[in-house]
Design a protein around this motif. Structure first.
Motif, PDB file in Angstrom:
ATOM      1  N   ARG A   7     -22.145  58.023-141.285  1.00  0.00           N
ATOM      2  CA  ARG A   7     -22.435  56.590-141.212  1.00  0.00           C
ATOM      3  C   ARG A   7     -23.831  56.353-140.637  1.00  0.00           C
ATOM      4  N   ASN A   8     -24.127  57.064-139.568  1.00  0.00           N
ATOM      5  CA  ASN A   8     -25.435  56.891-138.931  1.00  0.00           C
ATOM      6  C   ASN A   8     -26.564  57.388-139.809  1.00  0.00           C
ATOM      7  N   HIS A   9     -26.316  58.472-140.566  1.00  0.00           N
ATOM      8  CA  HIS A   9     -27.392  59.006-141.404  1.00  0.00           C
ATOM      9  C   HIS A   9     -27.712  58.042-142.541  1.00  0.00           C
ATOM     10  N   THR A  10     -26.686  57.553-143.213  1.00  0.00           N
ATOM     11  CA  THR A  10     -26.945  56.591-144.283  1.00  0.00           C
ATOM     12  C   THR A  10     -27.591  55.333-143.713  1.00  0.00           C
ATOM     13  N   ALA A  11     -27.211  54.952-142.505  1.00  0.00           N
ATOM     14  CA  ALA A  11     -27.805  53.765-141.870  1.00  0.00           C
ATOM     15  C   ALA A  11     -29.302  53.943-141.637  1.00  0.00           C
ATOM     16  N   THR A  12     -29.756  55.182-141.366  1.00  0.00           N
ATOM     17  CA  THR A  12     -31.203  55.387-141.189  1.00  0.00           C
ATOM     18  C   THR A  12     -31.934  55.095-142.491  1.00  0.00           C
ATOM     19  N   HIS A  13     -31.342  55.468-143.615  1.00  0.00           N
ATOM     20  CA  HIS A  13     -31.954  55.170-144.907  1.00  0.00           C
ATOM     21  C   HIS A  13     -32.024  53.662-145.143  1.00  0.00           C
ATOM     22  N   ILE A  14     -30.917  52.969-144.830  1.00  0.00           N
ATOM     23  CA  ILE A  14     -30.881  51.521-145.013  1.00  0.00           C
ATOM     24  C   ILE A  14     -31.907  50.832-144.107  1.00  0.00           C
ATOM     25  N   LYS A  33     -39.233  46.399-146.167  1.00  0.00           N
ATOM     26  CA  LYS A  33     -39.129  45.080-146.769  1.00  0.00           C
ATOM     27  C   LYS A  33     -39.636  43.994-145.831  1.00  0.00           C
ATOM     28  N   VAL A  34     -39.344  44.126-144.544  1.00  0.00           N
ATOM     29  CA  VAL A  34     -39.721  43.090-143.578  1.00  0.00           C
ATOM     30  C   VAL A  34     -41.149  43.268-143.062  1.00  0.00           C
ATOM     31  N   LEU A  35     -41.531  44.517-142.739  1.00  0.00           N
ATOM     32  CA  LEU A  35     -42.836  44.766-142.119  1.00  0.00           C
ATOM     33  C   LEU A  35     -43.927  45.129-143.123  1.00  0.00           C
ATOM     34  N   PHE A  92     -48.362  49.276-136.737  1.00  0.00           N
ATOM     35  CA  PHE A  92     -49.540  49.069-135.890  1.00  0.00           C
ATOM     36  C   PHE A  92     -49.311  48.137-134.705  1.00  0.00           C
ATOM     37  N   GLU A  93     -48.126  47.565-134.571  1.00  0.00           N
ATOM     38  CA  GLU A  93     -47.870  46.668-133.448  1.00  0.00           C
ATOM     39  C   GLU A  93     -46.368  46.597-133.176  1.00  0.00           C
ATOM     40  N   ALA A  94     -46.028  46.062-132.014  1.00  0.00           N
ATOM     41  CA  ALA A  94     -44.613  45.914-131.672  1.00  0.00           C
ATOM     42  C   ALA A  94     -43.965  44.893-132.595  1.00  0.00           C
ATOM     43  N   THR A  95     -42.739  45.148-132.975  1.00  0.00           N
ATOM     44  CA  THR A  95     -42.025  44.181-133.791  1.00  0.00           C
ATOM     45  C   THR A  95     -41.555  43.028-132.908  1.00  0.00           C
ATOM     46  N   THR A  96     -41.611  41.833-133.435  1.00  0.00           N
ATOM     47  CA  THR A  96     -41.185  40.658-132.680  1.00  0.00           C
ATOM     48  C   THR A  96     -39.661  40.550-132.712  1.00  0.00           C
ATOM     49  N   PRO A  97     -39.075  39.795-131.779  1.00  0.00           N
ATOM     50  CA  PRO A  97     -37.621  39.586-131.820  1.00  0.00           C
ATOM     51  C   PRO A  97     -37.160  39.010-133.159  1.00  0.00           C
ATOM     52  N   GLU A  98     -37.981  38.131-133.722  1.00  0.00           N
ATOM     53  CA  GLU A  98     -37.633  37.533-135.012  1.00  0.00           C
ATOM     54  C   GLU A  98     -37.645  38.582-136.125  1.00  0.00           C
ATOM     55  N   GLN A  99     -38.619  39.488-136.099  1.00  0.00           N
ATOM     56  CA  GLN A  99     -38.676  40.541-137.107  1.00  0.00           C
ATOM     57  C   GLN A  99     -37.496  41.501-136.969  1.00  0.00           C
ATOM     58  N   LEU A 100     -37.154  41.849-135.729  1.00  0.00           N
ATOM     59  CA  LEU A 100     -36.012  42.737-135.514  1.00  0.00           C
ATOM     60  C   LEU A 100     -34.715  42.100-136.021  1.00  0.00           C
ATOM     61  N   ALA A 101     -34.574  40.815-135.766  1.00  0.00           N
ATOM     62  CA  ALA A 101     -33.381  40.113-136.231  1.00  0.00           C
ATOM     63  C   ALA A 101     -33.323  40.122-137.758  1.00  0.00           C
ATOM     64  N   GLU A 102     -34.467  39.952-138.410  1.00  0.00           N
ATOM     65  CA  GLU A 102     -34.502  39.957-139.866  1.00  0.00           C
ATOM     66  C   GLU A 102     -34.241  41.351-140.430  1.00  0.00           C
ATOM     67  N   ILE A 103     -34.792  42.381-139.777  1.00  0.00           N
ATOM     68  CA  ILE A 103     -34.531  43.763-140.197  1.00  0.00           C
ATOM     69  C   ILE A 103     -33.035  44.056-140.128  1.00  0.00           C
ATOM     70  N   GLU A 104     -32.426  43.661-139.035  1.00  0.00           N
ATOM     71  CA  GLU A 104     -30.992  43.878-138.854  1.00  0.00           C
ATOM     72  C   GLU A 104     -30.184  43.087-139.883  1.00  0.00           C
ATOM     73  N   ARG A 105     -30.594  41.852-140.161  1.00  0.00           N
ATOM     74  CA  ARG A 105     -29.887  41.025-141.142  1.00  0.00           C
ATOM     75  C   ARG A 105     -29.965  41.638-142.536  1.00  0.00           C
TER      76      ARG A 105
END
Length: 433
Positions: free
Chosen positions: A120-127, A134-136, A159-172
């Motif tokens: 599960r974790n390995h496939t999740a790294t691919h996702i 897609k987001v960054l 090249f920079e830290a991801t913002t809370p909004e970007q992290l939320a979108e990546i997770e979504r």
């Protein structure tokens, strides 16, 4: 030694993509770094089989654990699986019962629940990799990973830290694909055909002519030799727990999936409810309540600081009575105010300077936590009239078994003997007179 074993017995046949239990034959045994003919109860060593369902640690994925046993009563606990030579799988094991010899027939069984968590974790790294791109942006590349049963770690270029909004979108985005229940398509092809099809390859990784492609629909397509789920829905959901820098233009995401993600969310919920109960608020009101409380604390601290400053000004002003008229005609306050730090000494001088009837100087001694400190300071007018803070400090610091110095307008000395403070200040008075 491992290279010799590989040359002698050939590569281990890995069957773990399609099965977790395999009948096999022992082809080599290692104990304490040397080849042996047998392992007995209590022994720890390496077991090499002609075929195995155990995945050897590789590509960031940890090695399998499980049991190797035989009908003769031999049982060994496999605590890790490694591939010291490409193609040679070694089972790191401890014999729990019986004994095993080279040539014996055994049954190798992978710990199924642990393997399921790893896949599960390995496939999740691919996702996550695909979601990050897609987001960054397409500049994101994998730069390392760790895939264990309890968590995953994914390093990527950015090249920079991801913002809370970007992290939320990546997770979504990642969870949208996971919950879409996409069947995984895993197949072997040539490296040239995979590249022509746009399959993602890891930078710096060496591939042979034949490669294994792992696809999650059109969303994620990567070359990978690891173990994966058959459908993205098996992952459950992924929860990002941290994002941090691990080097120049290199970021790291850590995440959990499935039961571990549920446990993480439940723990966060419990903490939130506990905080809400302490604040006598509803869970979704905690953030606003904390914000209001912090504002109130900030105002209280400001008020306390103002009160403390006012009290300090009053206390320091009381020491104006300790003024000495220097021979050059300017006033100097020579006094002792215990309990001050460096900032407190400078603040005391600011207060005294404002209260003096005409420009002058001060010599203040303090003992704080049994550590004596003396500061001398003077206005430009006092210095012009002959006051020299650095010279005075050097002349009197010996009384507290210390040393120091500074400029004519301000100097300071720390010492080791607080009992000499009064003598030091008296010496200063004599110098000024």
């Amino acid at each position: 030694m491992h290279a010799d074993i590989l040359k002698e017995v050939g590569a281990t046949e890995f069957t773990g993509y399609g099965e977790l239990v395999r009948e096999a034959k022992v082809v080599a045994l290692i104990k304490d770094g040397a080849r042996v003919d047998a392992l007995a109860k209590g022994d720890e060593g390496e077991i090499v089989l002609d075929a195995t369902p155990f995945y050897a640690e590789m590509g960031g994925e940890v090695g399998d654990t499980g049991v190797i046993a035989s009908e003769g009563g031999f049982v060994a606990d496999v605590v890790d699986t490694k591939a010291p030579e490409k193609g040679l799988v070694c089972h790191m094991a401890k014999v729990l019962d019986g004994s095993v010899s080279v040539g014996d027939a055994v049954t190798a069984a992978v710990e199924a629940k642990r393997r399921a968590r790893i896949t599960r974790n390995h496939t999740a790294t691919h996702i996550l990799h695909a979601a990050l791109r897609k987001v960054l942006g397409d500049h994101v590349k994998q730069a390392g990973s760790y895939v264990g049963p309890d968590r995953l770690r994914f390093d990527f270029t950015h090249f920079e830290a991801t913002t809370p909004e970007q992290l939320a979108e990546i997770e979504r985005v990642a969870n949208e694909e996971i919950m879409a229940a996409i069947p995984m398509n895993i197949y072997e092809t040539s490296l040239d055909e995979a590249r022509a099809a746009g399959v993602t390859a890891l930078f710096g990784e060496k591939y042979g002519d034949a490669v294994r492609v792992v696809e999650a629909g059109e969303f994620s397509r990567e070359l990978c030799g690891g173990c994966h789920v058959s459908n993205t829905a098996e992952i459950g959901f992924v929860k990002i727990v941290s994002e941090s820098s691990v080097g120049a233009n290199l970021r790291r995401i850590e995440a959990v999936t499935s039961y571990d993600a549920l446990a993480y969310v439940n723990h966060m919920e419990a903490e939130l409810k506990c905080a809400a109960a302490e604040m006598k608020a509803k869970p979704f009101e905690v953030a606003e309540r904390v914000k209001a409380n912090l504002a109130a604390i900030k105002e209280f601290e400001a008020e306390r600081k103002r009160a403390k400053q006012a009290a300090a000004e009053g206390d320091v002003s009381d020491h104006l009575k300790d003024v000495v008229d220097a021979s050059a005609g300017y006033p100097v306050v020579v006094t002792r105010i215990d309990g001050l730090d460096t900032g407190g000494l400078r603040n005391a001088w600011d207060i005294l300077r404002a209260r003096l009837e005409k420009p002058g100087a001060c010599i203040i001694g303090t003992v704080n936590d049994d550590k004596p400190v003396i500061m001398a300071a003077g206005t430009d007018e006092a210095v012009a009239a002959g006051f020299n803070a650095g010279a005075i400090i050097k002349a009197i610091a010996g009384n507290i078994k210390g040393g120091g110095g500074g400029k004519p307008t301000m100097a300071q000395a720390g010492g080791k003997d607080a009992s000499g403070m009064d003598a030091a200040l008296e010496a200063a008075r004599e110098l000024l007179r």
